[in-house]
Enzyme design. Structure first.
Site, PDB file in Angstrom:
ATOM      1  N   ARG A 129      43.395  52.766  42.258  1.00 27.05           N
ATOM      2  CA  ARG A 129      42.048  52.431  41.819  1.00 27.05           C
ATOM      3  C   ARG A 129      41.177  53.683  41.891  1.00 27.05           C
ATOM      4  O   ARG A 129      41.141  54.346  42.925  1.00 27.05           O
ATOM      5  CB  ARG A 129      41.431  51.349  42.692  1.00 27.05           C
ATOM      6  CG  ARG A 129      42.154  50.009  42.672  1.00 27.05           C
ATOM      7  CD  ARG A 129      41.630  49.124  43.790  1.00 27.05           C
ATOM      8  NE  ARG A 129      41.905  49.721  45.088  1.00 27.05           N
ATOM      9  CZ  ARG A 129      41.269  49.381  46.217  1.00 27.05           C
ATOM     10  NH1 ARG A 129      40.308  48.463  46.180  1.00 27.05           N
ATOM     11  NH2 ARG A 129      41.584  49.963  47.356  1.00 27.05           N
TER      12      ARG A 129
ATOM     13  N   GLY B 206      30.072  40.303  36.597  1.00 26.74           N
ATOM     14  CA  GLY B 206      29.295  41.445  36.139  1.00 26.74           C
ATOM     15  C   GLY B 206      29.319  41.554  34.634  1.00 26.74           C
ATOM     16  O   GLY B 206      29.539  40.569  33.924  1.00 26.74           O
TER      17      GLY B 206
ATOM     18  N   CYS C  52      42.193  51.827  32.372  1.00 26.91           N
ATOM     19  CA  CYS C  52      43.413  51.014  32.488  1.00 26.91           C
ATOM     20  C   CYS C  52      43.303  49.641  31.838  1.00 26.91           C
ATOM     21  O   CYS C  52      44.051  49.341  30.908  1.00 26.91           O
ATOM     22  CB  CYS C  52      43.786  50.856  33.964  1.00 26.91           C
ATOM     23  SG  CYS C  52      44.290  52.394  34.745  1.00 26.91           S
TER      24      CYS C  52
END
Length: 464
Positions: free
Chosen positions: A180, A282, A289
């Site tokens: 990440r 959100g 990715c």
């Protein structure tokens, strides 16, 4: 040089080459991912005690890396690179032949952007790397695809290498990354799992030695068939994208029925069959990715006469959501933005990175500009990248200056700096404030001395 893991009874030091190349040091966004994966992986593997050489084509960038200048933002990466360069475990070069000839494992970590026109993964860089590696092989070598590639790519890499160098003693393996951005070093050193796709025992021993230091953390090393490993990566990203899209749709329903999506997410996330991660509503997912990998997975499936209807829906819903955010801001501002000033806080696709690829802020800001608004923006580290994507915005060095005098404020990226804003200071000095809860895209509208706050996944907060 010895590996500093005293609890390991027996350690093996391997010599490794990583190819982070073919345009990956260019200032072109779609090539950034290979540099990111290669540099983080190379630095972390060197930190295990192995000898690592990262190969790149841009001499200027390679020289900069040797000076300790890191072209991407990732917390802790500059310190790790500097320490391992100083210890002579990590080096950078433009010459592929010598490092590959000496290496026991060669990792291909190049970009696989979406191909223009059809959404398939573009494997140009992967195949070019394979051809160049083939000519430099010497002795038994494991060539490892670290890049995210469609199922069957390893077969083609093997064909290309054997065609170019029939006598090579080589095994092709898949070792997808699960890093990440913003937490990549921790993810590499404390992984949930390490997936290695190979059925060759010699390759298993080499890659087992590469990752042996992680046995202290009891990280599961999962050996599979090569094609299975390639599919695991795409399936993982598609599933996480589905979780994000699901909670975003629940957020829309929460707004209508008067529920709080954060409490809904907590309520379902406490179920260990579901889990709490990736349940933060959100403006939609972006980055290097999820968008490209969901598109590529859909294309892979269609090529094999399979329709992934859920993944197709995820991609469509996410694209529509990102475009709808500007309309949400306009509605919060009373319906018209022409001649008004909107302050946007957070532009990168997520916090702790400067990556702007497919960031939700891009369609939001372009939508606001199309509606006639003037947009001022602030991001803690992403402004340089943002200027290339959004040249018509006014950039600010300080969030308080960004908000000063604005008719509306939008918090897009949940940087920790925005969670700790002094909202009373904003209201008192600049006439814009509101009640803030983290990890949400918010629109604040001024009504004289009063404020209306509209949030993703909640009913509007009253004036205050």
């Amino acid at each position: 040089m010895p590996i500093s893991f005293p609890s390991v009874a027996k350690c093996f030091k391997r010599r490794i080459a990583l190819t982070i190349r073919d345009g990956l040091f260019q200032a072109i966004c779609h090539d950034r991912h290979g540099l990111y994966v290669g540099l983080v992986s190379g630095a972390c593997v060197a930190d295990f005690g192995h000898q690592v050489t990262c190969v790149g084509k841009d001499g200027g960038k390679i020289a900069a890396l040797r000076r300790g200048e890191i072209p991407i933002f990732e917390p802790g990466l500059d310190t790790m690179v500097a320490a391992n360069v100083k210890a002579k475990r990590l080096d950078f070069t433009t010459d592929l032949s010598a490092p590959v000839a000496e290496a026991e494992a060669v990792f291909i970590a190049v970009g696989t952007p979406s191909r223009r026109g059809d959404g398939h993964a573009d494997l140009t860089y992967v195949y070019a790397a394979a051809r160049e590696i083939a000519s430099a092989l010497s002795g038994f070598t494991v060539v490892v695809t670290k890049s995210t590639v469609p199922v069957g790519t390893g077969d083609e890499v093997e064909r290309l290498i054997r065609e170019a160098n029939p006598s090579a003693d080589v095994v092709i393996a898949s070792n997808p990354e699960f890093l990440r951005e913003g937490a990549a070093i921790r993810d590499f050193k404390f992984p949930d799992r390490i997936v290695v796709g190979t059925s060759d025992e010699r390759a298993r021993r080499v890659l087992g030695d590469v990752y042996r230091p992680l046995s202290l953390n009891q990280a599961p090393l999962m050996f599979t068939a090569r094609r299975t490993a390639e599919l695991i990566k795409y399936a993982a990203n598609a599933f996480l994208a589905t979780k994000i899209t699901f909670i975003n749709e629940i957020a829309d329903l929460s707004e209508k029925v008067g529920a709080d999506v954060q409490e809904v997410a907590r309520g379902i996330g406490l179920d260990n069959r579901i889990g709490s991660k990736f349940l933060h509503a959100g403006p939609g997912f972006g980055g290097s990715c999820f968008p490209k990998d969901t598109r590529a997975l859909i294309k892979i499936a269609l090529d094999h006469d399979v329709q992934l209807r859920i993944v197709e829906a995820v991609l469509g819903v996410n694209d529509n959501r990102k475009r709808a955010m500007a309309r949400k801001v306009a509605a919060a501002a009373g319906g018209s933005l022409r001649g008004r000033t909107v302050a946007v806080l957070g532009l990168t696709f997520k916090p702790d990175t400067d990556d702007m690829r497919e960031a939700p802020s891009i369609p939001l800001v372009t939508g606001l500009l199309d509606m006639g608004a003037k947009v001022r923006a602030h991001d803690p580290v992403g402004m340089e990248q943002a200027r290339r994507e959004l040249p018509d915005i006014e950039d600010c060095d300080d969030p308080y200056a960004c908000v000063k005098g604005a008719d509306a404020m939008v918090v897009v990226t949940e940087w920790v700096q925005y969670r700790t804003l002094d909202l009373e200071r904003l209201k008192r000095r600049h006439g814009a404030a509101g009640r803030r809860r983290p990890a949400q895209c918010l629109a604040f509208r001024r009504h004289g001395a009063h404020i209306t706050c509209e949030s993703v996944g909640r009913a509007p907060l009253p004036r205050g």
